[in-house]
Design a protein around this motif. Structure first.
Motif, short mmCIF file in Angstrom:
data_model
loop_
_atom_site.label_atom_id
_atom_site.label_comp_id
_atom_site.label_asym_id
_atom_site.label_seq_id
_atom_site.Cartn_x
_atom_site.Cartn_y
_atom_site.Cartn_z
N PRO A 25 0.83 -1.21 0.00
CA PRO A 25 0.00 0.00 0.00
C PRO A 25 0.86 1.26 0.00
N LEU A 26 0.27 2.33 -0.47
CA LEU A 26 0.92 3.63 -0.41
C LEU A 26 0.90 4.12 1.03
N ALA A 27 2.05 4.50 1.56
CA ALA A 27 2.15 4.99 2.93
C ALA A 27 2.20 6.51 2.94
N VAL A 28 1.31 7.11 3.70
CA VAL A 28 1.25 8.57 3.82
C VAL A 28 1.57 8.96 5.27
N LYS A 29 2.52 9.84 5.42
CA LYS A 29 2.94 10.29 6.75
C LYS A 29 2.32 11.65 7.06
N ILE A 30 1.65 11.76 8.19
CA ILE A 30 1.03 13.01 8.63
C ILE A 30 1.51 13.33 10.04
N LEU A 31 1.88 14.58 10.27
CA LEU A 31 2.30 15.01 11.60
C LEU A 31 1.13 15.64 12.34
N GLU A 92 -4.89 -0.07 -0.63
CA GLU A 92 -3.90 0.71 -1.37
C GLU A 92 -3.32 1.88 -0.58
N LEU A 93 -3.93 2.22 0.57
CA LEU A 93 -3.51 3.43 1.27
C LEU A 93 -3.52 3.25 2.79
N VAL A 94 -2.37 3.53 3.40
CA VAL A 94 -2.25 3.50 4.86
C VAL A 94 -1.68 4.83 5.32
N VAL A 95 -2.31 5.40 6.36
CA VAL A 95 -1.86 6.69 6.90
C VAL A 95 -1.16 6.44 8.23
N TYR A 96 0.03 7.01 8.37
CA TYR A 96 0.79 6.91 9.62
C TYR A 96 0.80 8.29 10.28
N LEU A 97 0.42 8.32 11.54
CA LEU A 97 0.34 9.56 12.29
C LEU A 97 1.52 9.67 13.26
N PHE A 98 2.19 10.81 13.22
CA PHE A 98 3.30 11.07 14.12
C PHE A 98 2.99 12.32 14.94
N MET A 109 13.57 18.00 17.57
CA MET A 109 13.17 16.73 16.96
C MET A 109 12.28 16.93 15.74
N TRP A 110 11.65 18.11 15.63
CA TRP A 110 10.74 18.34 14.52
C TRP A 110 11.44 18.21 13.18
N ASN A 111 12.70 18.62 13.10
CA ASN A 111 13.43 18.57 11.84
C ASN A 111 13.57 17.14 11.31
N ASP A 112 13.63 16.17 12.22
CA ASP A 112 13.71 14.77 11.81
C ASP A 112 12.32 14.21 11.52
N LEU A 113 11.36 14.55 12.37
CA LEU A 113 10.01 14.00 12.20
C LEU A 113 9.34 14.49 10.92
N VAL A 114 9.70 15.67 10.45
CA VAL A 114 9.04 16.24 9.28
C VAL A 114 9.47 15.57 7.98
N ASN A 115 10.59 14.85 8.00
CA ASN A 115 11.07 14.19 6.78
C ASN A 115 10.03 13.22 6.23
N GLY A 116 9.65 13.42 4.98
CA GLY A 116 8.70 12.53 4.33
C GLY A 116 7.24 12.82 4.62
N GLY A 143 6.86 25.22 3.68
CA GLY A 143 5.91 25.01 2.59
C GLY A 143 5.14 23.71 2.70
N ILE A 144 4.92 23.23 3.92
CA ILE A 144 4.19 21.97 4.13
C ILE A 144 2.72 22.28 4.41
N PRO A 145 1.81 21.75 3.60
CA PRO A 145 0.38 22.01 3.82
C PRO A 145 -0.07 21.54 5.20
N PHE A 146 -0.94 22.34 5.82
CA PHE A 146 -1.45 21.95 7.13
C PHE A 146 -2.86 22.50 7.32
N VAL A 147 -3.57 21.90 8.25
CA VAL A 147 -4.86 22.42 8.69
C VAL A 147 -4.77 22.69 10.19
N VAL A 148 -5.65 23.53 10.68
CA VAL A 148 -5.69 23.83 12.10
C VAL A 148 -6.93 23.18 12.71
#
Length: 207
Positions: A25-31, A92-98, A109-116, A143-148
């Motif tokens: 599956p496609l892996a999507v990473k969301i912070l 086909e799609l799995v979302v990983y939450l960090f 630590m944010w600089n590492d967690l934001v990768n990908g 330039g990373i899209p986000f919602v509040v």
């Protein structure tokens, strides 16, 4: 116990990459970001399909004068590394939450967690809006899209969305969603708002 044979059939060439290409599956990473005590750990836990990984420790006297505990009298633990959860949308799609740590001393630590990461949710508490300024600045600068997501503790909605948007100086294109991070449906709706925002941002970029 039976095992699949490692012997290849005569005349046949095995391509393991091809075998797995159609099934992986496609892996999507969301912070999940925001200030200290805004509900990041709670949101990840409410929506994750698996028992979330938490790296929480009890607050000690060492945090006095270091972590801003104003308005958090019932806060006894803190995330010292990250929270991790998973949501399977389809085969086909799995979302990983960090979930990121909120205290200033762990911001490195944010600089590492934001990768990908494809995008982010910034949780805010209307009683302490200033605690989430750093997260908003961080994603805007990269330039990373986000919602509040406005976590309405105990169902209290003491400010209008217009007031919150103005106080956070949000770009008009950034979605703002009222929610209760304890509620699975609310947390899902915040993530769906991010997915829609990512799709809109992608469409705009491709024009």
């Amino acid at each position: 116990m039976d095992y699949a044979s490692s012997e290849h059939a005569p005349g046949r060439t095995w391509d393991h990459t091809a075998d797995h290409a159609d099934t992986a599956p496609l892996a999507v990473k969301i912070l999940i970001a925001g200030g200290f005590g805004v509900g990041k750990t709670t949101l990840v836990g409410s929506v994750s399909e698996v028992a979330p990984l938490h790296t929480e420790e009890y607050l000690t006297r060492a945090s006095v004068g270091v972590d801003d505990l104003e308005g958090l009298n019932s806060k006894f633990t803190t995330t010292v590394a990250l929270d991790f959860g998973r949501i399977t949308i389809s085969a086909e799609l799995v979302v990983y939450l960090f979930g990121t740590p909120g205290q200033e001393r762990f911001w490195f630590m944010w600089n590492d967690l934001v990768n990908g990461a494809m995008g982010a949710v910034v949780l805010v508490d209307t009683r302490r809006l200033e605690s989430s300024f750093a997260s908003i600045d961080f994603f805007e600068s990269r330039g990373i899209p986000f919602v509040v997501g406005v976590n309405c503790f105990h169902g209290v909605r003491d400010r209008t969305t217009e007031e919150i948007r103005a106080a956070l100086a949000l770009d008009p294109q950034v979605p703002l969603v009222l929610c209760d991070a304890r509620d699975r449906t609310d947390s899902r709706d915040v993530l769906l708002a991010l997915v829609e925002h990512l799709m809109t941002s992608q469409s705009t970029t491709s024009l």
